[in-house]
Design a protein around this motif. Structure first.
Motif, PDB file in Angstrom:
ATOM      1  N   ARG A  75       0.830  -1.211   0.000  1.00 32.27           N
ATOM      2  CA  ARG A  75       0.000   0.000   0.000  1.00 32.27           C
ATOM      3  C   ARG A  75       0.861   1.256   0.000  1.00 32.27           C
ATOM      4  O   ARG A  75       0.612   2.203  -0.762  1.00 32.27           O
ATOM      5  CB  ARG A  75      -0.920   0.003   1.221  1.00 32.27           C
ATOM      6  CG  ARG A  75      -1.769   1.264   1.331  1.00 32.27           C
ATOM      7  CD  ARG A  75      -2.632   1.220   2.586  1.00 32.27           C
ATOM      8  NE  ARG A  75      -3.504   2.384   2.673  1.00 32.27           N
ATOM      9  CZ  ARG A  75      -3.182   3.502   3.327  1.00 32.27           C
ATOM     10  NH1 ARG A  75      -2.011   3.606   3.942  1.00 32.27           N
ATOM     11  NH2 ARG A  75      -4.024   4.523   3.359  1.00 32.27           N
ATOM     12  N   TYR A  79       0.347   3.646  -2.970  1.00 34.58           N
ATOM     13  CA  TYR A  79      -0.408   4.846  -2.606  1.00 34.58           C
ATOM     14  C   TYR A  79       0.496   6.018  -2.227  1.00 34.58           C
ATOM     15  O   TYR A  79       0.433   7.095  -2.822  1.00 34.58           O
ATOM     16  CB  TYR A  79      -1.358   4.497  -1.452  1.00 34.58           C
ATOM     17  CG  TYR A  79      -1.851   5.667  -0.635  1.00 34.58           C
ATOM     18  CD1 TYR A  79      -2.588   6.694  -1.221  1.00 34.58           C
ATOM     19  CD2 TYR A  79      -1.580   5.743   0.731  1.00 34.58           C
ATOM     20  CE1 TYR A  79      -3.044   7.768  -0.456  1.00 34.58           C
ATOM     21  CE2 TYR A  79      -2.030   6.809   1.497  1.00 34.58           C
ATOM     22  CZ  TYR A  79      -2.756   7.807   0.892  1.00 34.58           C
ATOM     23  OH  TYR A  79      -3.206   8.867   1.646  1.00 34.58           O
ATOM     24  N   ARG A  83       1.343   9.527  -4.174  1.00 35.43           N
ATOM     25  CA  ARG A  83       0.878  10.828  -3.676  1.00 35.43           C
ATOM     26  C   ARG A  83       2.041  11.754  -3.322  1.00 35.43           C
ATOM     27  O   ARG A  83       2.000  12.954  -3.627  1.00 35.43           O
ATOM     28  CB  ARG A  83      -0.052  10.653  -2.482  1.00 35.43           C
ATOM     29  CG  ARG A  83       0.612  10.258  -1.181  1.00 35.43           C
ATOM     30  CD  ARG A  83      -0.360  10.209  -0.011  1.00 35.43           C
ATOM     31  NE  ARG A  83       0.344   9.867   1.220  1.00 35.43           N
ATOM     32  CZ  ARG A  83       0.296  10.580   2.332  1.00 35.43           C
ATOM     33  NH1 ARG A  83      -0.426  11.684   2.390  1.00 35.43           N
ATOM     34  NH2 ARG A  83       0.951  10.210   3.413  1.00 35.43           N
ATOM     35  N   GLY A 119      -3.271   8.913  -5.856  1.00 35.30           N
ATOM     36  CA  GLY A 119      -2.555   7.893  -5.081  1.00 35.30           C
ATOM     37  C   GLY A 119      -3.490   6.857  -4.492  1.00 35.30           C
ATOM     38  O   GLY A 119      -3.198   5.655  -4.507  1.00 35.30           O
ATOM     39  N   ALA A 120      -4.637   7.299  -3.984  1.00 29.17           N
ATOM     40  CA  ALA A 120      -5.602   6.362  -3.394  1.00 29.17           C
ATOM     41  C   ALA A 120      -6.188   5.422  -4.437  1.00 29.17           C
ATOM     42  O   ALA A 120      -6.398   4.238  -4.177  1.00 29.17           O
ATOM     43  CB  ALA A 120      -6.717   7.132  -2.703  1.00 29.17           C
ATOM     44  N   GLY A 123      -3.557   2.822  -5.155  1.00 24.15           N
ATOM     45  CA  GLY A 123      -3.262   1.909  -4.055  1.00 24.15           C
ATOM     46  C   GLY A 123      -4.438   1.174  -3.462  1.00 24.15           C
ATOM     47  O   GLY A 123      -4.258   0.379  -2.530  1.00 24.15           O
ATOM     48  N   ASN A 124      -5.654   1.385  -3.978  1.00 26.31           N
ATOM     49  CA  ASN A 124      -6.842   0.784  -3.354  1.00 26.31           C
ATOM     50  C   ASN A 124      -6.800  -0.746  -3.278  1.00 26.31           C
ATOM     51  O   ASN A 124      -7.233  -1.302  -2.260  1.00 26.31           O
ATOM     52  CB  ASN A 124      -8.112   1.230  -4.082  1.00 26.31           C
ATOM     53  CG  ASN A 124      -9.344   1.074  -3.219  1.00 26.31           C
ATOM     54  OD1 ASN A 124      -9.616   1.900  -2.355  1.00 26.31           O
ATOM     55  ND2 ASN A 124     -10.095  -0.012  -3.445  1.00 26.31           N
ATOM     56  N   ASP A 127      -5.018  -1.545  -0.262  1.00 21.93           N
ATOM     57  CA  ASP A 127      -5.787  -1.084   0.891  1.00 21.93           C
ATOM     58  C   ASP A 127      -6.854  -2.108   1.274  1.00 21.93           C
ATOM     59  O   ASP A 127      -7.042  -2.422   2.463  1.00 21.93           O
ATOM     60  CB  ASP A 127      -6.455   0.247   0.560  1.00 21.93           C
ATOM     61  CG  ASP A 127      -6.307   1.268   1.672  1.00 21.93           C
ATOM     62  OD1 ASP A 127      -5.826   0.888   2.752  1.00 21.93           O
ATOM     63  OD2 ASP A 127      -6.672   2.435   1.463  1.00 21.93           O
ATOM     64  N   SER A 170     -13.497   2.368  -2.941  1.00 19.27           N
ATOM     65  CA  SER A 170     -12.539   3.351  -3.462  1.00 19.27           C
ATOM     66  C   SER A 170     -13.031   4.791  -3.335  1.00 19.27           C
ATOM     67  O   SER A 170     -12.224   5.710  -3.170  1.00 19.27           O
ATOM     68  CB  SER A 170     -12.198   3.037  -4.928  1.00 19.27           C
ATOM     69  OG  SER A 170     -13.361   3.047  -5.727  1.00 19.27           O
ATOM     70  N   THR A 173     -12.015   5.777   0.060  1.00 16.58           N
ATOM     71  CA  THR A 173     -10.558   5.861   0.146  1.00 16.58           C
ATOM     72  C   THR A 173     -10.033   7.111  -0.537  1.00 16.58           C
ATOM     73  O   THR A 173      -9.156   7.800  -0.013  1.00 16.58           O
ATOM     74  CB  THR A 173      -9.915   4.610  -0.495  1.00 16.58           C
ATOM     75  OG1 THR A 173     -10.474   3.443   0.091  1.00 16.58           O
ATOM     76  CG2 THR A 173      -8.414   4.594  -0.286  1.00 16.58           C
ATOM     77  N   ALA A 177      -8.161  10.178   1.300  1.00 15.95           N
ATOM     78  CA  ALA A 177      -6.766  10.445   0.918  1.00 15.95           C
ATOM     79  C   ALA A 177      -6.577  11.874   0.438  1.00 15.95           C
ATOM     80  O   ALA A 177      -5.523  12.486   0.681  1.00 15.95           O
ATOM     81  CB  ALA A 177      -6.333   9.469  -0.169  1.00 15.95           C
TER      82      ALA A 177
END
Length: 276
Positions: A75, A79, A83, A119-120, A123-124, A127, A170, A173, A177
């Motif tokens: 992650r 993520y 970011r 980024g979220a 990376g979900n 996550d 998502s 998230t 984020a």
């Protein structure tokens, strides 16, 4: 310079994420208390709520506090590297030549919102895997997913629930984020610039520096939650408004150390890589 920003941010985020992983695990377990699962777990819930960390140590041993750490590693690689790197890139692109990447606060916030959202989204999948792996220990042995690693978790989710399951939750998230990145990075940069303006460049040293994803959906069955709003409404109806703040203390307890370790490590990595 842009790629170096991704590398610096990624290393710092991995160190911070892994070192505060036990606090994140306690937060996830507390946030899931009250969710309908099985009678055997419901009966145990009051003891777990009072002594969550102690309960994990007693039931799963010290290694239990690091359940899902491989997902945390992935992650942060996806993520936070994205970011942090994008934020640094946008700062440099939007600033005037020669001013060292300095921006007014509102532009820093905008850079954080954009970088955090992208980024979220990237990376979900990690996550979702992280939340499931952290939550597994609260289930009876027969109901556990028993993912061997983050790669095994992602592979099984794709095979059993489809590719779309990797981006479950998502919208939540991404929204979180965006807020976290905008507030965290913009505030740090603004505060650092203010201190350096007062004390000079020589002061730049060490002294200055969730349920939607966890839900199990069988093929052909409807999901327990249709989305963020449905999840919030059902939680409030079943457990009361304060259920939305479960895990608040561990969240604050984790964010403090995470942010300190993140930025201290980031500054040291920048010094190490300044000549590259």
């Amino acid at each position: 310079m842009g790629l170096k920003g991704f590398l610096e941010g990624g290393i710092a985020s991995i160190v911070a994420g892994c070192s505060t992983h036990p606090l994140d695990l306690v937060k996830v377990r507390m946030q899931l208390q009250g969710e309908a699962i099985s009678p055997s777990v419901s009966a145990l819930r009051p003891a777990v709520a009072r002594h969550e960390a102690t309960g994990i140590l007693r039931a799963e041993g010290p290694a239990g506090l690091f359940s899902g750490v491989s997902a945390t590693l992935l992650r942060q690689t996806l993520y936070s590297t994205t970011r942090m790197g994008l934020y640094d890139m946008l700062k440099k692109r939007w600033s005037a030549p020669g001013d060292g990447g300095s921006l007014p606060l509102h532009r820093k916030v905008a850079a954080g919102l954009i970088a955090g959202g992208i980024g979220a989204a990237v990376g979900n999948p990690a996550d979702v895997a992280m939340v499931r792996m952290q939550a597994d220990g609260r289930l009876p042995p027969a109901e556990r997913r028993n993912y061997r690693s983050v790669i095994d978790a992602i592979g099984r989710m794709v095979r059993q629930e489809g590719v779309g399951s990797l981006w479950r939750g998502s919208s939540l998230t991404v929204n979180r984020a965006m807020i976290v990145t905008a507030s965290q990075l913009a505030t740090y940069d603004q505060a650092k610039e203010a201190i350096l303006r007062q004390r000079g460049a020589g002061a730049d040293g060490l002294g200055t520096h969730t349920r939607v994803m966890n839900m199990k959906v069988d093929k052909g069955a409807s999901a327990p939650y249709a989305g963020a709003v449905d999840c919030a409404l059902k939680t409030v109806r079943a457990e009361g408004p304060m259920a939305l703040y479960k895990g608040f203390v561990p969240t604050v307890s984790r964010q403090g150390p995470f942010t300190v370790v993140l930025f201290v490590t980031l500054e040291q990595v920048r010094k190490l890589l300044k000549d590259f």
